[in-house]
Design a protein around this motif. Structure first.
Motif, PDB file in Angstrom:
ATOM      1  N   TYR A 229       8.314   8.517   1.375  1.00  0.00           N
ATOM      2  CA  TYR A 229       7.189   7.764   0.825  1.00  0.00           C
ATOM      3  C   TYR A 229       7.586   6.350   0.425  1.00  0.00           C
ATOM      4  CZ  TYR A 229       9.255   9.094  -3.714  1.00  0.00           C
ATOM      5  OH  TYR A 229      10.111   9.275  -4.786  1.00  0.00           O
ATOM      6  N   GLU A 230       6.553   5.513   0.325  1.00  0.00           N
ATOM      7  CA  GLU A 230       6.658   4.178  -0.249  1.00  0.00           C
ATOM      8  C   GLU A 230       5.581   4.097  -1.311  1.00  0.00           C
ATOM      9  OE1 GLU A 230       7.465   2.286   4.163  1.00  0.00           O
ATOM     10  OE2 GLU A 230       6.080   1.257   2.806  1.00  0.00           O
ATOM     11  N   VAL A 231       5.940   3.599  -2.500  1.00  0.00           N
ATOM     12  CA  VAL A 231       4.955   3.615  -3.582  1.00  0.00           C
ATOM     13  C   VAL A 231       5.260   2.497  -4.558  1.00  0.00           C
ATOM     14  CG1 VAL A 231       6.291   5.221  -5.012  1.00  0.00           C
ATOM     15  CG2 VAL A 231       3.806   5.124  -5.263  1.00  0.00           C
ATOM     16  N   THR A 232       4.215   1.965  -5.189  1.00  0.00           N
ATOM     17  CA  THR A 232       4.408   0.904  -6.176  1.00  0.00           C
ATOM     18  C   THR A 232       4.408   1.450  -7.603  1.00  0.00           C
ATOM     19  OG1 THR A 232       2.039   0.486  -6.054  1.00  0.00           O
ATOM     20  CG2 THR A 232       3.450  -0.946  -4.763  1.00  0.00           C
ATOM     21  N   ASN A 233       3.720   2.543  -7.850  1.00  0.00           N
ATOM     22  CA  ASN A 233       3.610   3.057  -9.213  1.00  0.00           C
ATOM     23  C   ASN A 233       3.673   4.587  -9.182  1.00  0.00           C
ATOM     24  OD1 ASN A 233       3.143   3.441 -11.901  1.00  0.00           O
ATOM     25  ND2 ASN A 233       1.038   2.689 -11.890  1.00  0.00           N
TER      26      ASN A 233
ATOM     27  N   GLU B 210       0.845  -1.199   0.000  1.00  0.00           N
ATOM     28  CA  GLU B 210       0.000   0.000   0.000  1.00  0.00           C
ATOM     29  C   GLU B 210       0.881   1.250   0.000  1.00  0.00           C
ATOM     30  OE1 GLU B 210      -3.291  -0.202   2.777  1.00  0.00           O
ATOM     31  OE2 GLU B 210      -3.205   1.966   3.021  1.00  0.00           O
ATOM     32  N   ASP B 211       0.507   2.218  -0.815  1.00  0.00           N
ATOM     33  CA  ASP B 211       1.270   3.478  -0.876  1.00  0.00           C
ATOM     34  C   ASP B 211       1.208   4.215   0.458  1.00  0.00           C
ATOM     35  OD1 ASP B 211      -0.064   4.060  -4.196  1.00  0.00           O
ATOM     36  OD2 ASP B 211       1.637   2.849  -3.552  1.00  0.00           O
ATOM     37  N   LYS B 212       2.317   4.850   0.810  1.00  0.00           N
ATOM     38  CA  LYS B 212       2.398   5.472   2.130  1.00  0.00           C
ATOM     39  C   LYS B 212       3.208   6.759   2.040  1.00  0.00           C
ATOM     40  CE  LYS B 212       3.745   4.112   6.802  1.00  0.00           C
ATOM     41  NZ  LYS B 212       4.467   3.117   7.596  1.00  0.00           N
ATOM     42  N   VAL B 213       2.749   7.798   2.753  1.00  0.00           N
ATOM     43  CA  VAL B 213       3.448   9.083   2.818  1.00  0.00           C
ATOM     44  C   VAL B 213       3.622   9.453   4.283  1.00  0.00           C
ATOM     45  CG1 VAL B 213       3.346  11.530   2.218  1.00  0.00           C
ATOM     46  CG2 VAL B 213       2.419   9.824   0.639  1.00  0.00           C
ATOM     47  N   VAL B 214       4.854   9.736   4.678  1.00  0.00           N
ATOM     48  CA  VAL B 214       5.143  10.100   6.062  1.00  0.00           C
ATOM     49  C   VAL B 214       5.788  11.479   6.081  1.00  0.00           C
ATOM     50  CG1 VAL B 214       6.406   9.518   8.162  1.00  0.00           C
ATOM     51  CG2 VAL B 214       5.438   7.689   6.746  1.00  0.00           C
ATOM     52  N   GLN B 215       5.193  12.390   6.818  1.00  0.00           N
ATOM     53  CA  GLN B 215       5.725  13.752   6.896  1.00  0.00           C
ATOM     54  C   GLN B 215       6.312  14.019   8.277  1.00  0.00           C
ATOM     55  OE1 GLN B 215       2.015  15.628   4.565  1.00  0.00           O
ATOM     56  NE2 GLN B 215       3.702  17.072   4.869  1.00  0.00           N
ATOM     57  N   SER B 216       7.373  14.796   8.288  1.00  0.00           N
ATOM     58  CA  SER B 216       7.965  15.185   9.564  1.00  0.00           C
ATOM     59  C   SER B 216       8.547  16.592   9.437  1.00  0.00           C
ATOM     60  CB  SER B 216       9.064  14.194   9.967  1.00  0.00           C
ATOM     61  OG  SER B 216      10.118  14.217   9.028  1.00  0.00           O
ATOM     62  N   PRO B 217       8.595  17.337  10.545  1.00  0.00           N
ATOM     63  CA  PRO B 217       7.947  16.997  11.815  1.00  0.00           C
ATOM     64  C   PRO B 217       6.431  17.138  11.695  1.00  0.00           C
ATOM     65  CG  PRO B 217       8.774  19.232  11.884  1.00  0.00           C
ATOM     66  CD  PRO B 217       9.198  18.678  10.544  1.00  0.00           C
ATOM     67  N   LEU B 218       5.704  16.697  12.716  1.00  0.00           N
ATOM     68  CA  LEU B 218       4.247  16.841  12.708  1.00  0.00           C
ATOM     69  C   LEU B 218       3.867  18.301  12.902  1.00  0.00           C
ATOM     70  CD1 LEU B 218       2.977  13.742  14.707  1.00  0.00           C
ATOM     71  CD2 LEU B 218       3.026  14.097  12.234  1.00  0.00           C
ATOM     72  N   SER B 219       4.640  18.989  13.755  1.00  0.00           N
ATOM     73  CA  SER B 219       4.380  20.414  13.934  1.00  0.00           C
ATOM     74  C   SER B 219       5.681  21.131  14.254  1.00  0.00           C
ATOM     75  CB  SER B 219       3.339  20.655  15.016  1.00  0.00           C
ATOM     76  OG  SER B 219       3.855  20.285  16.271  1.00  0.00           O
ATOM     77  N   LEU B 220       5.657  22.423  14.032  1.00  0.00           N
ATOM     78  CA  LEU B 220       6.867  23.229  14.103  1.00  0.00           C
ATOM     79  C   LEU B 220       6.476  24.658  14.436  1.00  0.00           C
ATOM     80  CD1 LEU B 220       9.890  22.918  13.374  1.00  0.00           C
ATOM     81  CD2 LEU B 220       9.261  23.280  10.996  1.00  0.00           C
ATOM     82  N   VAL B 221       7.185  25.270  15.384  1.00  0.00           N
ATOM     83  CA  VAL B 221       6.976  26.691  15.692  1.00  0.00           C
ATOM     84  C   VAL B 221       8.299  27.394  15.449  1.00  0.00           C
ATOM     85  CG1 VAL B 221       6.299  28.381  17.424  1.00  0.00           C
ATOM     86  CG2 VAL B 221       5.245  26.116  17.430  1.00  0.00           C
ATOM     87  N   VAL B 222       8.293  28.432  14.635  1.00  0.00           N
ATOM     88  CA  VAL B 222       9.514  29.178  14.326  1.00  0.00           C
ATOM     89  C   VAL B 222       9.236  30.663  14.462  1.00  0.00           C
ATOM     90  CG1 VAL B 222      10.330  27.379  12.763  1.00  0.00           C
ATOM     91  CG2 VAL B 222       9.044  29.329  11.830  1.00  0.00           C
ATOM     92  N   HIS B 223      10.300  31.450  14.491  1.00  0.00           N
ATOM     93  CA  HIS B 223      10.166  32.895  14.519  1.00  0.00           C
ATOM     94  C   HIS B 223      10.237  33.445  13.104  1.00  0.00           C
ATOM     95  CE1 HIS B 223      11.570  32.319  18.776  1.00  0.00           C
ATOM     96  NE2 HIS B 223      10.512  33.085  18.933  1.00  0.00           N
ATOM     97  N   GLU B 224       9.540  34.536  12.921  1.00  0.00           N
ATOM     98  CA  GLU B 224       9.551  35.193  11.609  1.00  0.00           C
ATOM     99  C   GLU B 224      10.998  35.426  11.177  1.00  0.00           C
ATOM    100  OE1 GLU B 224       7.678  39.101  11.293  1.00  0.00           O
ATOM    101  OE2 GLU B 224       6.318  38.249   9.807  1.00  0.00           O
ATOM    102  N   GLY B 225      11.280  35.121   9.926  1.00  0.00           N
ATOM    103  CA  GLY B 225      12.630  35.300   9.403  1.00  0.00           C
ATOM    104  C   GLY B 225      13.446  34.021   9.377  1.00  0.00           C
ATOM    105  N   ASP B 226      13.009  33.019  10.144  1.00  0.00           N
ATOM    106  CA  ASP B 226      13.724  31.739  10.149  1.00  0.00           C
ATOM    107  C   ASP B 226      13.535  31.018   8.817  1.00  0.00           C
ATOM    108  OD1 ASP B 226      13.134  30.730  13.639  1.00  0.00           O
ATOM    109  OD2 ASP B 226      14.498  32.191  12.722  1.00  0.00           O
ATOM    110  N   THR B 227      14.402  30.044   8.577  1.00  0.00           N
ATOM    111  CA  THR B 227      14.265  29.135   7.435  1.00  0.00           C
ATOM    112  C   THR B 227      13.816  27.779   7.954  1.00  0.00           C
ATOM    113  OG1 THR B 227      15.910  30.241   6.072  1.00  0.00           O
ATOM    114  CG2 THR B 227      15.534  27.913   5.615  1.00  0.00           C
TER     115      THR B 227
END
Lengths: 113, 111
Positions: free
Chosen positions: B25-29, B1-18
């Motif tokens: 991912y795992e995918v067959t096609n 089964e195709d799968k997508v994993v994102q990280s981090p789940l959440s993030l707090v940054v200050h204005e101006g940061d990068t």
């Protein structure tokens, strides 16, 4: 704005009822896909319609059904509503059935009590 | 089964940061990998990537795909409060243009 519109914006239903959600695709697009997005989750693919025919279906039971009309607008029907059907329902249109760039409408938020 | 994993789940940054958001991912096609920004309701399209190593850029946002290691990153430089949103990564697979989404990364940019 993508030009994809959905109605209604919000809806409250009770368990066991039936609901119809509507979507108008972006001008020139003949393919419409429907997604269900539960709170805190990514959208999950329900099904896709291409030129009035179903063109792929996700892991949803048959009580989720759809239609596409000659003008490429679409409906999503859900019968025998369950509490877990509460979600944001998103419609996306694309240029054709192989067009991966899908443009989303604003969604219909459904609450089942 | 195709799968997508994102990280981090959440993030707090200050204005101006990068910031760098990750998508594996795992995918067959495999057909494509897409990034969307979701602020309130409608996910808005950012990028579609189909080839490895070619950076796509739009203003302060850029993205690149590695098909060998099966991941993509989304970079946002000089972040602004308007960048606060959930960023979704999605796979385009199969013959129908079905998208398989990850759960998203919630980005909050503070002053």
């Amino acid at each position: 704005e993508t030009g994809v519109t959905q109605s209604p914006t919000h809806l409250i239903k009770t368990r066991g009822q039936q609901v119809t959600l509507r979507c108008s695709s972006q001008s020139g697009h003949n393919t419409v896909s429907w997604y269900q997005q539960a709170l805190g989750q990514g959208p999950q693919f329900i099904f896709q319609y291409y030129r009035e025919e179903e063109n792929g279906r996700g892991n949803f039971p048959p009580r989720f059904s759809g239609l596409q009309f000659p003008n490429y607008s679409s409906e999503l029907n859900v019968n025998a509503l369950e509490l877990d059907d509460s979600a944001l329902y998103l419609c996306a249109s694309s240029l054709d059935r192989r067009g991966e760039t899908q443009y989303f409408g604003p969604g219909t938020r459904l609450l089942v009590l | 089964e195709d799968k997508v994993v994102q990280s981090p789940l959440s993030l707090v940054v200050h204005e101006g940061d990068t910031v760098t958001l990750n998508c594996s991912y795992e995918v067959t096609n495999f057909r494509s990998l897409l990034w969307y920004k979701q602020e309130k309701k409608a996910p808005t399209f950012l990028f579609m990537l189909t080839s490895s190593g070619i950076e796509k850029k739009s203003g302060r946002l850029s993205s690149i795909l590695d098909k060998k290691e099966l991941f993509s990153i989304l970079n946002i430089t000089a972040t602004q409060t308007g960048d606060s949103a959930v960023y979704l990564c999605a796979l385009g697979t199969g013959t129908a243009s079905k998208l398989t989404f990850g759960t998203g990364t919630r980005l909050q940019v503070t002053l």
